[in-house]
Design a protein around this motif. Structure first.
Motif, PDB file in Angstrom:
ATOM      1  N   PRO A 264     -58.716 -17.510  32.491  1.00 36.05           N
ATOM      2  CA  PRO A 264     -57.605 -16.576  32.256  1.00 36.05           C
ATOM      3  C   PRO A 264     -56.396 -17.234  31.597  1.00 36.05           C
ATOM      4  O   PRO A 264     -55.483 -16.530  31.154  1.00 36.05           O
ATOM      5  N   VAL A 265     -56.366 -18.548  31.546  1.00 37.46           N
ATOM      6  CA  VAL A 265     -55.177 -19.238  31.057  1.00 37.46           C
ATOM      7  C   VAL A 265     -55.218 -19.465  29.550  1.00 37.46           C
ATOM      8  O   VAL A 265     -54.197 -19.351  28.862  1.00 37.46           O
ATOM      9  N   ILE A 266     -56.388 -19.771  29.033  1.00 39.30           N
ATOM     10  CA  ILE A 266     -56.455 -20.192  27.629  1.00 39.30           C
ATOM     11  C   ILE A 266     -56.239 -19.002  26.684  1.00 39.30           C
ATOM     12  O   ILE A 266     -56.418 -17.846  27.056  1.00 39.30           O
ATOM     13  N   THR A 276     -65.501 -19.186  18.118  1.00 40.31           N
ATOM     14  CA  THR A 276     -64.318 -18.953  17.284  1.00 40.31           C
ATOM     15  C   THR A 276     -63.026 -18.978  18.108  1.00 40.31           C
ATOM     16  O   THR A 276     -61.984 -19.432  17.638  1.00 40.31           O
ATOM     17  N   GLY A 277     -63.091 -18.513  19.358  1.00 42.44           N
ATOM     18  CA  GLY A 277     -61.893 -18.506  20.216  1.00 42.44           C
ATOM     19  C   GLY A 277     -61.302 -19.898  20.395  1.00 42.44           C
ATOM     20  O   GLY A 277     -60.099 -20.055  20.658  1.00 42.44           O
ATOM     21  N   LEU A 285     -52.355 -24.447  21.678  1.00 40.08           N
ATOM     22  CA  LEU A 285     -51.937 -25.702  22.319  1.00 40.08           C
ATOM     23  C   LEU A 285     -50.982 -26.474  21.410  1.00 40.08           C
ATOM     24  O   LEU A 285     -49.898 -26.899  21.829  1.00 40.08           O
ATOM     25  N   LEU A 286     -51.386 -26.643  20.148  1.00 41.17           N
ATOM     26  CA  LEU A 286     -50.588 -27.460  19.239  1.00 41.17           C
ATOM     27  C   LEU A 286     -49.225 -26.813  18.988  1.00 41.17           C
ATOM     28  O   LEU A 286     -48.197 -27.500  18.945  1.00 41.17           O
ATOM     29  N   THR A 287     -49.195 -25.502  18.870  1.00 36.94           N
ATOM     30  CA  THR A 287     -47.923 -24.814  18.665  1.00 36.94           C
ATOM     31  C   THR A 287     -47.007 -25.010  19.864  1.00 36.94           C
ATOM     32  O   THR A 287     -45.823 -25.317  19.724  1.00 36.94           O
ATOM     33  N   MET A 364     -51.623 -26.174  31.869  1.00 34.73           N
ATOM     34  CA  MET A 364     -51.624 -26.995  30.663  1.00 34.73           C
ATOM     35  C   MET A 364     -52.930 -27.781  30.575  1.00 34.73           C
ATOM     36  O   MET A 364     -53.485 -27.958  29.480  1.00 34.73           O
ATOM     37  N   ALA A 365     -53.452 -28.218  31.721  1.00 34.07           N
ATOM     38  CA  ALA A 365     -54.724 -28.957  31.706  1.00 34.07           C
ATOM     39  C   ALA A 365     -55.812 -28.088  31.062  1.00 34.07           C
ATOM     40  O   ALA A 365     -56.581 -28.549  30.207  1.00 34.07           O
ATOM     41  N   ARG A 366     -55.863 -26.835  31.428  1.00 33.59           N
ATOM     42  CA  ARG A 366     -56.889 -25.942  30.849  1.00 33.59           C
ATOM     43  C   ARG A 366     -56.685 -25.788  29.336  1.00 33.59           C
ATOM     44  O   ARG A 366     -57.639 -25.764  28.573  1.00 33.59           O
ATOM     45  N   ARG A 367     -55.426 -25.706  28.935  1.00 32.41           N
ATOM     46  CA  ARG A 367     -55.156 -25.583  27.496  1.00 32.41           C
ATOM     47  C   ARG A 367     -55.577 -26.845  26.751  1.00 32.41           C
ATOM     48  O   ARG A 367     -56.028 -26.775  25.609  1.00 32.41           O
TER      49      ARG A 367
END
Ligand code: GLC
Length: 491
Positions: A264-266, A276-277, A285-287, A364-367
Motif C-alpha cells: 500500500p505504500v509504494i 511497469t509500475g 522515490l527519486l523525486t 521509506m524502506a518500502r519505497r
C-alpha cells in the motif's frame, strides 16, 4: 504437539532487527501449515517493553503468576502479569514486569551500554513463561528458544523425558548474553550450579548450545561457516560438539507483507508479469529525494544498521568510485559517526547523487526496495538476511557478499550466466563490492531480454515461509521430541 516460542522481539510489537520479523512470520506460518501436528494457536512469549502498545480490544486474557526470582532479594519471588493478545495467527503472551521491561532506554540497554541486570531480566522472562504454562497445566512439548535472551530457559526445564524438548534457534551468533560471575546468582541456583569455580562468568548462548536438544541457525550456509573459528565467535567448539544436532534452516519471507502487487505504500503496484509500475516507483522515490528521475544511471539502495557487520564501511570506502562511475546511492539506517561521517559528507556535497536517511522509516524502506535498481548487502557475515529476499521479490537486483544466507539465497549471474538472480562477490573488500556493482551495471546497460529475465527469475523465487521453512521446523520439533523422550537411542 504444543509449541511455545520465547523471544525478545516480535514484529510489529517490538523490533530492532530481523529476529522480530522471523518470530512473527514463522509463528504465523506454523499455524498455517501445522495441520493436526501442532495444537493451535502457538504461544509466543515476549517481554512487555514500554513501547509495546496493547490494543484494548485484542486482550484475550490476563493472569498473575508468582515467579521464583533470586534477583528479588529476600522474598525471592516476584509477581508477573501475563497479558495475552490474539495476534495474527498465534497467541502473543506479554510478560509484564515493569521493573524489568518498562524502561525509557532500549530493550537491551541504553546510552550507557547493556543493562547490568540483563541476566535477571531475561531469566525472569523465561521463568515467567514456564511458570504460567505450568500453572495452566499446559506444559509445552517443544520450547522454541530464539537467541541468547531465551537461553536461560534451558536450565529451568528439568532434565529427563517428561520435560519439554528444546530447540534453540541462533539468529545472531555475535551476541552471547555474557553474564559476569557476580551477576550469575540472579539467574538462580540452576545456573550457579554450572558456574565453574574459576570461571569469570557464563556465556548463556554457549551453555544453551550445549544443552538444547537441537540447535539450528537460519541458513545452511551459515551453519557450515559457524563451525569455523573465523565465523564461530568463540562458540564454534560448542557448535561442532553437537554434530548433526546443529544444522541450518533457511528463513523464509512473509510474502504477503512483502508483495509489490499489494504494497500500500509504494507509488504503483507491479508484479512479475507486469513490471511497469516499478518505473513509477523509481521516479517517485527519486523525486522525493530530490534526485533526477529521468537519469537512467543505476541507483543502488542499502537499508539497515550501518556497521561493520553489515559491511557498511565497504560501501563508505567504495562510494567515491561508485559515484565517479555514475551510480547514485540511497542509504537508510543509522550508525556511529566515525562510520557514517564520510557518507554524510557525500550526501551534503552531492545531494543529487547520494541520499542518506538516518532514521528507521518503514515506509521509506518500502519505497527504496521498490524504487532502486540494485540492492546492496555487503555483510561480512549474515546468518540469513531479509533485505536480499525482499529486493528479489521487488525486482531489485541484489548485490551481496558470498556469506551465510546471502550466498544461499542469491545466485550469481556472473558465475551462472542466464540462470543468476543477482551478483555475488567473494572478497569483503571495497574492490570486491565495486567489482560486483560493475558486473551489475554492465548488465543493466546491456538491458534487453537477458536483463529482464534475470529480474523475472529473482521475482519468481519462492521464499514463502509455508513452502519450506515452516515444514522444516515442524520436522525439527518432532525430532527434538523424539530425542527428548529417548525414542531414538543416542541419535
Ligand atoms: C539476525 C541475523 C540475520 C537474520 C535474522 C533473522 O538479525 O543477523 O542474518 O536474517 O537474525 O533470523
Amino acid at each position: 504437539m504444543r509449541v511455545a516460542f520465547l523471544a525478545a522481539e516480535c514484529e510489529p510489537w517490538a523490533k530492532t532487527g530481523g529476529l522480530a520479523d522471523v518470530v512473527d512470520a514463522l509463528a504465523r506460518a506454523l499455524g498455517a501449515v501445522a495441520g493436526d501436528a501442532v495444537e493451535l494457536p502457538i504461544d509466543v512469549f515476549l517481554p512487555r517493553y514500554r513501547s509495546v502498545a496493547v490494543p484494548a480490544g485484542r486482550v484475550t486474557g490476563e493472569r498473575l503468576v508468582e515467579v521464583p526470582d533470586p534477583g528479588a532479594g529476600r522474598r525471592a519471588v516476584t509477581t508477573v502479569r501475563i497479558v495475552d493478545l490474539a495476534a495474527d495467527g498465534y497467541r502473543l503472551r506479554l510478560v509484564d514486569h515493569p521493573e524489568s521491561f518498562d524502561r525509557a532506554g532500549g530493550y537491551y540497554g541504553d546510552e550507557r551500554g547493556d543493562y547490568l541486570d540483563n541476566a535477571r531480566r531475561f531469566g525472569l522472562f523465561c521463568r515467567a513463561a514456564l511458570e504460567i504454562l505450568r500453572a495452566e497445566g499446559r506444559s509445552p512439548d517443544v520450547l522454541h528458544l530464539h537467541d541468547w535472551h531465551a537461553a536461560p530457559a534451558v536450565r529451568y526445564v528439568e532434565p529427563g523425558p517428561a520435560a519439554p524438548a528444546v530447540l534453540l534457534t541462533i539468529h545472531n551468533l555475535a551476541f552471547h548474553g555474557w553474564t559476569p560471575r557476580r551477576r550469575v546468582a540472579e539467574l538462580g541456583p540452576e545456573w550457579t550450579a554450572v558456574l565453574a569455580p574459576d570461571a569469570v562468568g557464563i556465556d548463556l548462548l554457549g551453555k544453551a548450545i550445549e544443552r538444547a536438544d537441537l540447535v539450528n541457525t537460519v541458513s545452511p550456509g551459515f551453519a557450515r561457516e559457524a563451525l569455523r573459528p573465523e565465523f564461530g565467535m568463540g562458540l564454534d567448539p560448542a557448535l561442532r560438539s553437537r554434530g548433526d544436532r546443529f544444522f541450518g534452516i533457511l528463513n523464509g519471507l512473509d510474502t504477503e507483507l512483502w508483495d509489490p502487487a499489494t504494497d500500500p505504500v509504494i507509488a504503483a503496484p507491479y508484479s512479475r508479469a507486469d513490471r511497469t509500475g516499478k518505473l513509477t516507483c523509481r521516479a517517485d522515490l527519486l523525486t522525493r529525494l530530490g534526485m533526477d528521475p529521468s537519469d537512467r544511471g543505476p541507483v543502488l539502495g542499502m537499508i539497515g544498521r550501518l556497521d561493520p557487520q553489515k559491511g557498511f564501511d565497504l560501501l563508505a570506502e567504495a562510494a567515491p568510485t561508485l559515484l565517479a562511475d555514475g551510480f547514485r546511492l540511497v542509504v537508510q539506517g543509522s550508525g556511529p559517526a566515525e562510520l557514517v561521517g564520510s557518507l554524510r559528507g557525500l550526501a551534503a556535497t552531492q545531494p543529487e547523487r547520494v541520499a542518506l536517511i538516518e532514521r528507521f522509516d518503514r515506509e521509506m524502506a518500502r519505497r527504496i526496495y521498490a524504487g532502486t535498481d540494485g540492492f546492496l548487502m555487503p555483510s561480512r557475515f549474515e546468518p540469513c538476511g531479509t533485505g536480499q529476499m525482499i529486493a528479489l521479490r521487488y525486482g531489485t537486483s541484489p548485490i551481496v557478499h558470498a556469506t551465510g544466507g546471502l550466498r544461499d539465497t542469491v545466485r550469481d549471474e556472473h558465475d551462472h550466466p542466464g540462470s543468476g538472480t543477482g551478483f555475488v562477490f567473494r572478497h569483503a573488500t571495497p574492490d570486491g563490492l565495486l567489482w560486483a556493482c560493475r558486473q551489475f551495471a554492465a548488465r543493466v546497460r546491456a538491458g534487453g531480454g537477458a536483463w529482464e529475465s534475470l529480474l523475472e527469475r529473482g521475482m519468481a523465487v519462492d521464499f514463502d515461509w509455508r513452502t519450506r521453512a515452516a515444514p522444516a521446523y515442524l520436522e525439527a520439533y518432532e525430532r527434538a521430541v523424539r530425542l527428548r523422550r529417548g525414542v531414538v537411542a543416542g541419535a
